[in-house]
Design a protein around this motif. Structure first.
Motif, PDB file in Angstrom:
ATOM      1  N   ARG A  37       0.825  -1.215   0.000  1.00 45.47           N
ATOM      2  CA  ARG A  37       0.000   0.000   0.000  1.00 45.47           C
ATOM      3  C   ARG A  37       0.855   1.260   0.000  1.00 45.47           C
ATOM      4  N   PHE A  38       1.943   1.246   0.749  1.00 45.46           N
ATOM      5  CA  PHE A  38       2.843   2.404   0.740  1.00 45.46           C
ATOM      6  C   PHE A  38       3.436   2.606  -0.655  1.00 45.46           C
ATOM      7  N   ASN A  39       3.836   1.529  -1.290  1.00 47.35           N
ATOM      8  CA  ASN A  39       4.404   1.627  -2.637  1.00 47.35           C
ATOM      9  C   ASN A  39       3.376   2.131  -3.642  1.00 47.35           C
ATOM     10  N   ARG A  40       2.130   1.664  -3.512  1.00 43.22           N
ATOM     11  CA  ARG A  40       1.069   2.142  -4.409  1.00 43.22           C
ATOM     12  C   ARG A  40       0.801   3.633  -4.199  1.00 43.22           C
ATOM     13  N   ALA A  41       0.769   4.060  -2.948  1.00 39.42           N
ATOM     14  CA  ALA A  41       0.542   5.477  -2.666  1.00 39.42           C
ATOM     15  C   ALA A  41       1.678   6.323  -3.235  1.00 39.42           C
ATOM     16  N   ASP A  42       2.908   5.851  -3.080  1.00 42.36           N
ATOM     17  CA  ASP A  42       4.060   6.568  -3.618  1.00 42.36           C
ATOM     18  C   ASP A  42       3.990   6.636  -5.146  1.00 42.36           C
ATOM     19  N   ALA A  43       3.608   5.524  -5.773  1.00 40.97           N
ATOM     20  CA  ALA A  43       3.480   5.507  -7.238  1.00 40.97           C
ATOM     21  C   ALA A  43       2.370   6.447  -7.694  1.00 40.97           C
ATOM     22  N   ALA A  44       1.257   6.488  -6.961  1.00 31.60           N
ATOM     23  CA  ALA A  44       0.162   7.387  -7.312  1.00 31.60           C
ATOM     24  C   ALA A  44       0.596   8.841  -7.198  1.00 31.60           C
ATOM     25  N   LEU A  45       1.370   9.146  -6.174  1.00 34.72           N
ATOM     26  CA  LEU A  45       1.889  10.512  -6.035  1.00 34.72           C
ATOM     27  C   LEU A  45       2.827  10.861  -7.184  1.00 34.72           C
ATOM     28  N   GLY A  46       3.621   9.876  -7.611  1.00 34.03           N
ATOM     29  CA  GLY A  46       4.541  10.109  -8.719  1.00 34.03           C
ATOM     30  C   GLY A  46       3.824  10.321 -10.043  1.00 34.03           C
ATOM     31  N   ALA A  47       2.616   9.758 -10.171  1.00 31.12           N
ATOM     32  CA  ALA A  47       1.862   9.878 -11.419  1.00 31.12           C
ATOM     33  C   ALA A  47       1.066  11.182 -11.509  1.00 31.12           C
ATOM     34  N   LEU A  48       0.990  11.897 -10.406  1.00 28.73           N
ATOM     35  CA  LEU A  48       0.255  13.170 -10.430  1.00 28.73           C
ATOM     36  C   LEU A  48       0.931  14.145 -11.382  1.00 28.73           C
ATOM     37  N   GLU A  49       0.117  14.884 -12.081  1.00 23.04           N
ATOM     38  CA  GLU A  49       0.630  15.900 -13.004  1.00 23.04           C
ATOM     39  C   GLU A  49       0.991  17.188 -12.267  1.00 23.04           C
ATOM     40  N   ALA A  50       0.690  17.236 -10.975  1.00 21.22           N
ATOM     41  CA  ALA A  50       0.911  18.460 -10.202  1.00 21.22           C
ATOM     42  C   ALA A  50       2.396  18.709  -9.986  1.00 21.22           C
ATOM     43  N   PRO A  51       2.778  19.961  -9.850  1.00 25.72           N
ATOM     44  CA  PRO A  51       4.180  20.272  -9.558  1.00 25.72           C
ATOM     45  C   PRO A  51       4.549  19.803  -8.151  1.00 25.72           C
ATOM     46  N   GLN A  52       5.834  19.655  -7.903  1.00 21.07           N
ATOM     47  CA  GLN A  52       6.328  19.214  -6.599  1.00 21.07           C
ATOM     48  C   GLN A  52       6.091  20.319  -5.564  1.00 21.07           C
ATOM     49  N   THR A  53       5.007  20.228  -4.856  1.00 21.83           N
ATOM     50  CA  THR A  53       4.691  21.207  -3.824  1.00 21.83           C
ATOM     51  C   THR A  53       5.282  20.746  -2.493  1.00 21.83           C
ATOM     52  N   ALA A  54       5.338  21.655  -1.559  1.00 27.45           N
ATOM     53  CA  ALA A  54       5.832  21.311  -0.220  1.00 27.45           C
ATOM     54  C   ALA A  54       4.955  20.235   0.411  1.00 27.45           C
ATOM     55  N   GLU A  55       3.664  20.309   0.140  1.00 24.31           N
ATOM     56  CA  GLU A  55       2.728  19.305   0.668  1.00 24.31           C
ATOM     57  C   GLU A  55       3.034  17.920   0.107  1.00 24.31           C
ATOM     58  N   LEU A  56       3.281  17.832  -1.180  1.00 23.18           N
ATOM     59  CA  LEU A  56       3.603  16.565  -1.829  1.00 23.18           C
ATOM     60  C   LEU A  56       4.921  16.007  -1.293  1.00 23.18           C
ATOM     61  N   VAL A  57       5.893  16.851  -1.116  1.00 23.27           N
ATOM     62  CA  VAL A  57       7.182  16.421  -0.562  1.00 23.27           C
ATOM     63  C   VAL A  57       6.988  15.890   0.852  1.00 23.27           C
ATOM     64  N   ILE A  59       4.248  14.582   2.149  1.00 24.35           N
ATOM     65  CA  ILE A  59       3.540  13.299   2.073  1.00 24.35           C
ATOM     66  C   ILE A  59       4.523  12.184   1.734  1.00 24.35           C
ATOM     67  N   ARG A  60       5.391  12.427   0.765  1.00 22.81           N
ATOM     68  CA  ARG A  60       6.390  11.413   0.385  1.00 22.81           C
ATOM     69  C   ARG A  60       7.338  11.118   1.546  1.00 22.81           C
ATOM     70  N   GLN A  61       7.752  12.132   2.272  1.00 22.55           N
ATOM     71  CA  GLN A  61       8.629  11.917   3.426  1.00 22.55           C
ATOM     72  C   GLN A  61       7.936  11.059   4.479  1.00 22.55           C
ATOM     73  N   ASN A  62       6.656  11.332   4.710  1.00 23.80           N
ATOM     74  CA  ASN A  62       5.906  10.529   5.680  1.00 23.80           C
ATOM     75  C   ASN A  62       5.779   9.082   5.233  1.00 23.80           C
ATOM     76  N   LEU A  63       5.563   8.867   3.940  1.00 26.97           N
ATOM     77  CA  LEU A  63       5.510   7.497   3.430  1.00 26.97           C
ATOM     78  C   LEU A  63       6.852   6.796   3.607  1.00 26.97           C
ATOM     79  N   ASN A  64       7.935   7.490   3.311  1.00 30.70           N
ATOM     80  CA  ASN A  64       9.266   6.896   3.485  1.00 30.70           C
ATOM     81  C   ASN A  64       9.548   6.574   4.949  1.00 30.70           C
ATOM     82  N   GLN A  65       9.127   7.442   5.853  1.00 32.28           N
ATOM     83  CA  GLN A  65       9.319   7.172   7.282  1.00 32.28           C
ATOM     84  C   GLN A  65       8.479   5.974   7.722  1.00 32.28           C
ATOM     85  N   ALA A  66       7.275   5.853   7.174  1.00 34.32           N
ATOM     86  CA  ALA A  66       6.419   4.712   7.522  1.00 34.32           C
ATOM     87  C   ALA A  66       7.058   3.405   7.069  1.00 34.32           C
ATOM     88  N   VAL A  67       7.656   3.411   5.890  1.00 30.55           N
ATOM     89  CA  VAL A  67       8.332   2.202   5.395  1.00 30.55           C
ATOM     90  C   VAL A  67       9.507   1.864   6.317  1.00 30.55           C
TER      91      VAL A  67
END
Length: 133
Positions: A37-57, A59-67
């Motif tokens: 599930r963490f990998n899927r969430a990370d992949a979904a974030l990577g597929a977003l067309e949105a620019p790298q916002t502080a919020e997105l960064v 979220i990714r940091q939190n996913l990495n910490q959870a892993v």
């Protein structure tokens, strides 16, 4: 000590070992699901067309910490294996002490008791607090 009592205690120890093995399997399954599930969430974030916002960064940091915190699975598994070895050793030693081998029977070779009280000295899941072996 009566042989029937020893047999009952030995059976109980072996049942506990079975439960610990089932618990290990449940932990393995839950950990694999979490990681997926963490990998899927990370992949979904990577597929977003949105620019790298502080919020997105963030979220990714939190996913990495959870892993990273999934290291709990490894520590829990080590404790389960160690506890199972201790229980098995106690069960067989108890039986060997009470029940004498027959004359033509080869003596039971017992596994040695684990030398350390525990393979993991972990108390918390804070960064840098892991003390394995």
């Amino acid at each position: 000590m009566p042989v029937a009592l020893v047999a009952d205690v030995q059976d109980a120890l072996l049942m506990v070992m079975t439960d610990l093995q089932r618990l290990e399997g449940l932990l393995d399954h839950a950990t694999a699901n979490l990681l997926d599930r963490f990998n899927r969430a990370d992949a979904a974030l990577g597929a977003l067309e949105a620019p790298q916002t502080a919020e997105l960064v963030r979220i990714r940091q939190n996913l990495n910490q959870a892993v990273t915190e999934l290291q709990f699975h490894d520590m829990a598994t080590q404790l389960l294996v160690h506890t199972g070895q201790m229980l098995k050793s106690c069960a067989w030693r108890l039986g060997a002490e009470v029940i004498d081998a027959e004359e033509d029977e080869v003596p039971l070779k017992l596994d040695p008791m684990p030398g350390r009280p525990s393979p993991v000295t972990q108390n918390e899941m804070d960064a840098g607090s892991i003390e394995l072996f």
